[in-house]
Design an enzyme around this catalytic site. Sequence first.
Site, PDB file in Angstrom:
ATOM      1  N   HIS A 166      48.126  37.352  36.684  1.00 29.32           N
ATOM      2  CA  HIS A 166      47.355  36.451  37.548  1.00 29.32           C
ATOM      3  C   HIS A 166      48.112  35.177  37.906  1.00 29.32           C
ATOM      4  CE1 HIS A 166      43.374  38.465  37.411  1.00 29.32           C
ATOM      5  NE2 HIS A 166      43.975  39.080  36.406  1.00 29.32           N
ATOM      6  N   ASP A 382      50.521  27.812  41.901  1.00 27.70           N
ATOM      7  CA  ASP A 382      49.289  28.493  41.494  1.00 27.70           C
ATOM      8  C   ASP A 382      49.403  29.977  41.834  1.00 27.70           C
ATOM      9  OD1 ASP A 382      46.735  28.784  40.540  1.00 27.70           O
ATOM     10  OD2 ASP A 382      45.880  27.175  41.764  1.00 27.70           O
TER      11      ASP A 382
HETATM   12  O1  LIG Z   1      41.565  30.994  29.762  1.00 27.20           O
HETATM   13  P1  LIG Z   1      42.032  29.594  30.031  1.00 27.20           P
HETATM   14  O2  LIG Z   1      43.253  29.258  29.253  1.00 27.20           O
HETATM   15  O3  LIG Z   1      40.932  28.604  29.880  1.00 27.20           O
HETATM   16  O4  LIG Z   1      42.459  29.495  31.568  1.00 27.20           O
HETATM   17  C1  LIG Z   1      41.667  29.983  32.632  1.00 27.20           C
HETATM   18  C2  LIG Z   1      42.376  31.068  33.416  1.00 27.20           C
HETATM   19  O5  LIG Z   1      43.420  30.452  34.142  1.00 27.20           O
HETATM   20  C3  LIG Z   1      44.357  31.265  34.810  1.00 27.20           C
HETATM   21  O6  LIG Z   1      43.883  31.755  36.063  1.00 27.20           O
HETATM   22  C4  LIG Z   1      44.701  32.476  36.985  1.00 27.20           C
HETATM   23  O7  LIG Z   1      43.972  33.520  37.544  1.00 27.20           O
HETATM   24  C5  LIG Z   1      43.303  33.296  38.768  1.00 27.20           C
HETATM   25  C6  LIG Z   1      42.713  34.601  39.232  1.00 27.20           C
HETATM   26  O8  LIG Z   1      43.682  35.564  39.439  1.00 27.20           O
HETATM   27  C7  LIG Z   1      44.240  32.738  39.815  1.00 27.20           C
HETATM   28  O9  LIG Z   1      43.514  32.450  41.003  1.00 27.20           O
HETATM   29  C8  LIG Z   1      44.882  31.469  39.295  1.00 27.20           C
HETATM   30  O10 LIG Z   1      45.839  31.031  40.234  1.00 27.20           O
HETATM   31  C9  LIG Z   1      45.540  31.695  37.953  1.00 27.20           C
HETATM   32  O11 LIG Z   1      45.946  30.444  37.422  1.00 27.20           O
HETATM   33  C10 LIG Z   1      44.848  32.346  33.899  1.00 27.20           C
HETATM   34  O12 LIG Z   1      45.720  33.219  34.583  1.00 27.20           O
HETATM   35  C11 LIG Z   1      43.766  33.104  33.197  1.00 27.20           C
HETATM   36  O13 LIG Z   1      44.316  34.020  32.277  1.00 27.20           O
HETATM   37  C12 LIG Z   1      42.902  32.104  32.440  1.00 27.20           C
HETATM   38  O14 LIG Z   1      41.832  32.754  31.821  1.00 27.20           O
HETATM   39  O1  UDP Z   2      32.942  23.862  36.795  1.00 25.39           O
HETATM   40  C1  UDP Z   2      33.523  24.876  37.203  1.00 25.39           C
HETATM   41  C2  UDP Z   2      34.629  24.797  38.060  1.00 25.39           C
HETATM   42  C3  UDP Z   2      35.243  25.956  38.489  1.00 25.39           C
HETATM   43  N1  UDP Z   2      34.776  27.144  38.102  1.00 25.39           N
HETATM   44  C4  UDP Z   2      35.417  28.402  38.573  1.00 25.39           C
HETATM   45  O2  UDP Z   2      36.708  28.515  38.032  1.00 25.39           O
HETATM   46  C5  UDP Z   2      37.470  29.361  38.862  1.00 25.39           C
HETATM   47  C6  UDP Z   2      38.856  28.770  39.031  1.00 25.39           C
HETATM   48  O3  UDP Z   2      39.721  29.773  39.486  1.00 25.39           O
HETATM   49  P1  UDP Z   2      41.093  29.480  40.189  1.00 25.39           P
HETATM   50  O4  UDP Z   2      41.671  30.757  40.596  1.00 25.39           O
HETATM   51  O5  UDP Z   2      40.906  28.520  41.290  1.00 25.39           O
HETATM   52  O6  UDP Z   2      42.027  28.793  39.088  1.00 25.39           O
HETATM   53  P2  UDP Z   2      42.278  29.050  37.520  1.00 25.39           P
HETATM   54  O7  UDP Z   2      41.434  28.083  36.801  1.00 25.39           O
HETATM   55  O8  UDP Z   2      41.938  30.453  37.220  1.00 25.39           O
HETATM   56  O9  UDP Z   2      43.726  28.728  37.322  1.00 25.39           O
HETATM   57  C7  UDP Z   2      36.735  29.503  40.182  1.00 25.39           C
HETATM   58  O10 UDP Z   2      36.166  30.778  40.261  1.00 25.39           O
HETATM   59  C8  UDP Z   2      35.646  28.435  40.076  1.00 25.39           C
HETATM   60  O11 UDP Z   2      34.457  28.750  40.732  1.00 25.39           O
HETATM   61  C9  UDP Z   2      33.693  27.232  37.265  1.00 25.39           C
HETATM   62  O12 UDP Z   2      33.282  28.341  36.916  1.00 25.39           O
HETATM   63  N2  UDP Z   2      33.086  26.088  36.843  1.00 25.39           N
END
Ligand SMILES: O=P(O)(O)OC[C@H]1O[C@H](O[C@H]2O[C@H](CO)[C@@H](O)[C@H](O)[C@H]2O)[C@H](O)[C@@H](O)[C@@H]1O
Ligand code: UDP
Length: 736
Positions: A166, A382
């Site tokens: 991701h 990202d």
């Molecule tokens: O589980 P965390 O350490 O709290 O972090 C949250 C997630 O962040 C990352 O998200 C990625 O996936 C998104 C969907 O494909 C994408 O839109 C975004 O650009 C990425 O940063 C991470 O990859 C996840 O594993 C985490 O759970």
């Molecule tokens: O208070 C919040 C703010 C954001 N989001 C969700 O967190 C996800 C963020 O995903 P993104 O791919 O933009 O970035 P990531 O955090 O996975 O790197 C989106 O689905 C938002 O709707 C959420 O559930 N609660």
Amino acid sequence: MEKTIIVSNRLPVDLKYNEGKLIVKSSTGGLATGMKSVHSEGNGIWIGWSGLTEEVISPEQKTEVNEALAKEKCVSVPLNQYDIDNYYYGFSNAALWPLFHYFQAYTEFELVHWQSYVEVNQKFADVVLEHLNEGDTVWIHDYQLLLLPELLRKKRKNITIGFFLHIPYPSYEIFRTCPWRDELLQGMLGADLIGFHTYDYVRHFISSVERLKDIEINFNEISYGNRIIKVDSFPMGIDYNKYHNAALEHHKYPESSKSELMKNIDFHNKSNEESKLILSIDRMDYTKGIPNRIKSFEYFLNKYPEYKGKVRLVMLAVPSRENVLQYQLLKKETDELVGRINGDLSTISWTPIWYFYRALPFDELIDLYVSSDVAMVTPVRDGMNLVAKEYIATRTKENGVLILSEMAGAAKEMHEALIVNPNNFDQTADCIKEALEMSAEEQKTRLEALQKRISRYDVERWAKEFLKGLKVAKNTVPVQIAQKLVPAKIEEIASDYKKASRKLFLLDYDGTLVGFKNNPAEAIPGQEVYDLLDQINADENTEIAIISGRDRKTLEGWFGNKDYTLVTDHGAWMRKKGEDWAPLDHLKSNWKENIRPVMEAFTDSTPGALIEEKEYSLAWHYRKADAKMAALRTMELKHVLKTFLSNHTLTVLEGNKVLEVKNSNVNKGRAASAIILNSDYDFIFAIGDDWTDEFMFEELPNDAHTVKVGNVKTIANYYIEDNTEVHELLHQITTI
Ligand SMILES: O=P(O)(O)OC[C@H]1O[C@H](O[C@H]2O[C@H](CO)[C@@H](O)[C@H](O)[C@H]2O)[C@H](O)[C@@H](O)[C@@H]1O
Ligand SMILES: O=c1ccn([C@@H]2O[C@H](COP(=O)(O)OP(=O)(O)O)[C@@H](O)[C@H]2O)c(=O)[nH]1
């Protein structure tokens, strides 16, 4: 019944005990929110970490937790605090996360973190194996579990494994800095399909595999062991209808049920007729470009002061990975920046930045999306960014502008957004102005295009495409493996030979008719070769074609007086039996002036390597160089050459201890076709030892007898162990 098992570090639910009571909440983050709808519809399970460490729950609570998870079709992988500190905060988020997002200075490579990463990946493997049945599909997600595909593959050879990353996959130059790069790649290569959000990430991954593993790659297919691994891009979408419908509902809210946040937004809107809201939502992560966004907003207010008092930046930063130092520093930096700017610019009735450091419930997120005139999604790096897509889905009134960073994977699909470089404050400030002043008509046109695409490529479609790709990948079997040429088969070939009335032998020279010599000039044909070929050629209705990579002069010198067909330079030149030399195509060779210096540079730094110049090709031989050094240098040279050649009809051929650059429309296959064209051979036998001979095998009719010298991957029907068996084989076929 066959099922799909989703595996990710985090489950789609987050569990907490509050005063002894178990609270089950949805996890934040793109992965969890995105995959949720896929999981709820399928018949499979989701395996991951519950959010609770082993230390904080009693045995009774453990049962309660597992039951609560089972209701959600989830299974937890028990992790303790040590695991979380070392595998999650440590290797995943202080090594891989910064490394893959190009924050090299933040990357910490600690042995204990790595060891824990290995152990925890094994813990995940153990739980998956407990639930895995024959025929099941496993879909593994993300950088926390890079080793898992291989760990599962080792135990269950035949299961179907998909892996999706991701986050971005960095360039080879970045990836190579990781001390455990080989292990990480090896881990991923356990999968049948490896997916990324964009083609750039695919490209970088393939380049790492090529350079570090020295295995064969054909476009996006990696041949590894006896498996084919496919690599492809699958840009992740969102649950479009969920966001779109929630926005439609929002517009129907009665005044009385409005949240505190919504009431404040309404107040802001009423404070000034021209007042506008700019939205910013992300996890508090240094990849998201939060300080840059705040600074460019300040830059905008100073560049266009007429907007002071009229525009607000509403910034929601969701707490994330707070145990990692860099995240703590970012929080501090953000607090200070917001404090300073608000202190400098606020008036009694206007605060430039509304800043919330928390997660908001879904309805309030929708309030924010729906109420904002502009969304600024400007990460410095990202993988995808789902917020950008969610904002677009909620614009049910056909207004609103998205400012999107070119560094987000989402920018590859959202061209109608205002695309910015987040490090360019001046450009970003101008984009904010452009967004605020954009005509209703233009907003509508851009939104319509974006909505059309985002609604079509939603998360369901993404998952379907991935799973479809996984099926195809699993069913792609490696090219058939050749059988050893056993005496019974030799007899069969000999009998075909006897019965046939027009016979052709296509014979490779180096490594086939003669053995390999360190110096190519020493690989001259001995009397034994001449006797054998003459004996075959003397047979009635039998022709010999020597089909070689050697140049014309050399082959002419050795076989010029013979009545054979000769093909040289891999097929650039041919002298048909009884005819004169003629080129197979009209070829240019001026490209050599550009390629020779590159090869010379590599020759200088690789003792033992040498360049052979042929009429239409340049060959870099390294058979005399130290094997280890040669392997490394060849890999580098291959990459440099491929980059140079991408816009030309040239190709890099990898032969036995040689890299050769030549016109791509020249190969032994075309030469073989030219020989058999308009002829009526009813017996064709072809034999060769290296990669270049594969073209010849490929072009021949199905009933031709094709033999590879060496037990390596080939499309020939049969193989023999090595070149010492060639003479005897030819002798047997023609004399039995
Ligand atoms: O589980 P965390 O350490 O709290 O972090 C949250 C997630 O962040 C990352 O998200 C990625 O996936 C998104 C969907 O494909 C994408 O839109 C975004 O650009 C990425 O940063 C991470 O990859 C996840 O594993 C985490 O759970
Ligand atoms: O208070 C919040 C703010 C954001 N989001 C969700 O967190 C996800 C963020 O995903 P993104 O791919 O933009 O970035 P990531 O955090 O996975 O790197 C989106 O689905 C938002 O709707 C959420 O559930 N609660």
